[in-house]
Design an enzyme around this catalytic site. Structure first.
Site, PDB file in Angstrom:
ATOM      1  N   LYS A  18       5.663 -36.306 -23.384  1.00  0.00           N
ATOM      2  CA  LYS A  18       5.639 -36.488 -24.843  1.00  0.00           C
ATOM      3  C   LYS A  18       6.908 -35.943 -25.454  1.00  0.00           C
ATOM      4  O   LYS A  18       7.626 -35.110 -24.877  1.00  0.00           O
ATOM      5  CB  LYS A  18       4.417 -35.808 -25.464  1.00  0.00           C
ATOM      6  CG  LYS A  18       4.311 -34.291 -25.206  1.00  0.00           C
ATOM      7  CD  LYS A  18       5.131 -33.416 -26.124  1.00  0.00           C
ATOM      8  CE  LYS A  18       4.916 -31.928 -25.837  1.00  0.00           C
ATOM      9  NZ  LYS A  18       5.847 -31.049 -26.592  1.00  0.00           N
ATOM     10  N   GLY A 103       9.661 -26.785 -17.990  1.00  0.00           N
ATOM     11  CA  GLY A 103      10.306 -25.889 -18.922  1.00  0.00           C
ATOM     12  C   GLY A 103      11.180 -26.602 -19.925  1.00  0.00           C
ATOM     13  O   GLY A 103      12.154 -26.047 -20.416  1.00  0.00           O
ATOM     14  N   GLY A 105       9.747 -28.655 -22.671  1.00  0.00           N
ATOM     15  CA  GLY A 105       9.074 -29.032 -23.910  1.00  0.00           C
ATOM     16  C   GLY A 105       8.551 -30.452 -23.902  1.00  0.00           C
ATOM     17  O   GLY A 105       8.233 -31.003 -24.958  1.00  0.00           O
ATOM     18  N   LEU A 106       8.429 -31.050 -22.717  1.00  0.00           N
ATOM     19  CA  LEU A 106       7.960 -32.431 -22.599  1.00  0.00           C
ATOM     20  C   LEU A 106       6.475 -32.521 -22.255  1.00  0.00           C
ATOM     21  O   LEU A 106       5.922 -33.620 -22.174  1.00  0.00           O
ATOM     22  CB  LEU A 106       8.773 -33.179 -21.540  1.00  0.00           C
ATOM     23  CG  LEU A 106      10.271 -33.313 -21.828  1.00  0.00           C
ATOM     24  CD1 LEU A 106      10.990 -33.943 -20.633  1.00  0.00           C
ATOM     25  CD2 LEU A 106      10.518 -34.135 -23.080  1.00  0.00           C
ATOM     26  N   GLY A 108       4.763 -31.726 -19.481  1.00  0.00           N
ATOM     27  CA  GLY A 108       4.379 -32.220 -18.168  1.00  0.00           C
ATOM     28  C   GLY A 108       3.144 -31.554 -17.591  1.00  0.00           C
ATOM     29  O   GLY A 108       2.221 -32.233 -17.128  1.00  0.00           O
ATOM     30  N   SER A 110       0.764 -29.913 -19.130  1.00  0.00           N
ATOM     31  CA  SER A 110      -0.406 -30.237 -19.952  1.00  0.00           C
ATOM     32  C   SER A 110      -0.882 -31.661 -19.688  1.00  0.00           C
ATOM     33  O   SER A 110      -2.080 -31.932 -19.631  1.00  0.00           O
ATOM     34  CB  SER A 110      -0.067 -30.071 -21.439  1.00  0.00           C
ATOM     35  OG  SER A 110       0.203 -28.721 -21.751  1.00  0.00           O
ATOM     36  N   SER A 111       0.068 -32.580 -19.527  1.00  0.00           N
ATOM     37  CA  SER A 111      -0.293 -33.965 -19.248  1.00  0.00           C
ATOM     38  C   SER A 111      -0.968 -34.085 -17.889  1.00  0.00           C
ATOM     39  O   SER A 111      -1.955 -34.823 -17.732  1.00  0.00           O
ATOM     40  CB  SER A 111       0.953 -34.851 -19.303  1.00  0.00           C
ATOM     41  OG  SER A 111       0.616 -36.211 -19.152  1.00  0.00           O
ATOM     42  N   ASP A 143      -1.216 -28.378 -25.798  1.00  0.00           N
ATOM     43  CA  ASP A 143      -0.807 -29.781 -25.729  1.00  0.00           C
ATOM     44  C   ASP A 143      -1.807 -30.662 -24.985  1.00  0.00           C
ATOM     45  O   ASP A 143      -1.743 -31.891 -25.072  1.00  0.00           O
ATOM     46  CB  ASP A 143       0.560 -29.910 -25.038  1.00  0.00           C
ATOM     47  CG  ASP A 143       1.712 -29.413 -25.905  1.00  0.00           C
ATOM     48  OD1 ASP A 143       1.509 -29.268 -27.122  1.00  0.00           O
ATOM     49  OD2 ASP A 143       2.798 -29.183 -25.363  1.00  0.00           O
TER      50      ASP A 143
END
Length: 284
Positions: A18, A103, A105-106, A108, A110-111, A143
């Site tokens: 995201k 690390g 902020g994308l 990963g 959490s996804s 997230d």
């Protein structure tokens, strides 16, 4: 990143990244969590989670990170959190093929956790609704609910209050500076702004120009992120996603995005990605 070696009997499930197109901090709760407002956008850069159900109740992560106990990995924790809703004998083998930079902020990790919850809810026949999965996911990370929600969204609260938002299709150049930003350190930073005015009826127009309230603090603590930002400023209007370190620029065409990518990829790990309207698992 190396590809996981996965047996043929495991099933592959996508876990997209995201971007936070806008991120504002509107307050801080007594428990230390922050109240946020953010526009979350799914992108087609993704990890792949491979799952193979077991009948002995064991959860085994076959691709743990170096020096990280498997039991602390979000994919393992997600499976363990869902397990009480199965018949008690359900277990799973997990393999993870990482493509999303860590690390950055994308989102990963959490996804990956959200994908485990969504997939095992079906494989284990738990029968939980999306809101029930979100209630489990929010305990794993702020997230995670967004990825379970599965659509571009305006998020409030700590990230669990989600309203679907229609975003124009865009292409992005995402740049990963060579640093790993500590989310906890940024959220606890004394100079972090926590008093942005909450939105009453947010729209894409009312929130522009987009900003990220964590960006200034990250630039201060991580000069490499600022250096990458200054390079990207020569190409467009960059913004940091999440708590960093990744930066992105939006484009209205793949051609323009690829042109910019050719310039920045000489200096940094970089990706050309496309926005998604919906999580791939919701289309399957």
């Amino acid at each position: 990143m190396t590809q996981a070696i996965v047996p043929n009997h495991a099933t592959a499930y996508p876990a997209p990244a995201k971007l936070n197109l806008d991120l504002r901090i509107t307050g801080r709760l007594e428990n230390g969590y922050h109240c946020l407002e953010s526009i979350f956008c799914l992108i087609d850069l993704q990890d792949t989670v491979y799952l193979a159900p077991r009948n002995d109740g064991k959860i085994i992560l076959h691709t743990p990170l170096q020096n990280v106990p498997p039991e602390t990995d979000l994919t393992y924790r997600a499976a363990a959190a869902l397990q009480p809703y199965s018949d008690g004998l359900k277990g799973v083998d997990i393999w993870l093929d990482k493509r999303i930079p860590m690390g950055g902020g994308l989102g990963g990790g959490s996804s990956d956790a959200a994908t485990v919850l969504i997939a095992l809810n079906t494989l284990w026949q738990c029968g939980l609704t999306t809101p029930e999965l979100i209630d489990i996911g929010v305990k794993l990370g702020a997230d995670v609910p967004f990825f379970i929600f599965g659509r571009n969204a305006f998020a409030k609260g700590i990230g669990e209050q989600l309203t679907q938002i229609d975003l124009p299709q865009q292409w992005f150049v995402v740049v990963k500076p060579p640093v790993h930003v500590s989310t906890a350190a940024i959220f606890s930073h004394e100079r972090l702004t926590r008093d942005s005015q909450p939105s009453i009826m947010p729209t894409l127009q009312s929130l522009q120009p987009f900003r990220n309230d964590m960006q200034a603090v990250v630039f201060q603590e991580y000069p490499e992120v600022l250096k990458a930002y200054q390079l990207l400023e020569k190409i467009g209007k960059p913004l940091m996603t999440g708590s960093g370190a990744c930066l992105f620029i939006a484009f209205d065409s793949e051609e323009n995005a690829n042109s910019a990518l050719s310039k920045v990829s000489k200096h940094y790990e970089a990706y050309c990605v496309k926005s998604l309207d919906v999580h791939p698992l919701l289309n399957s």
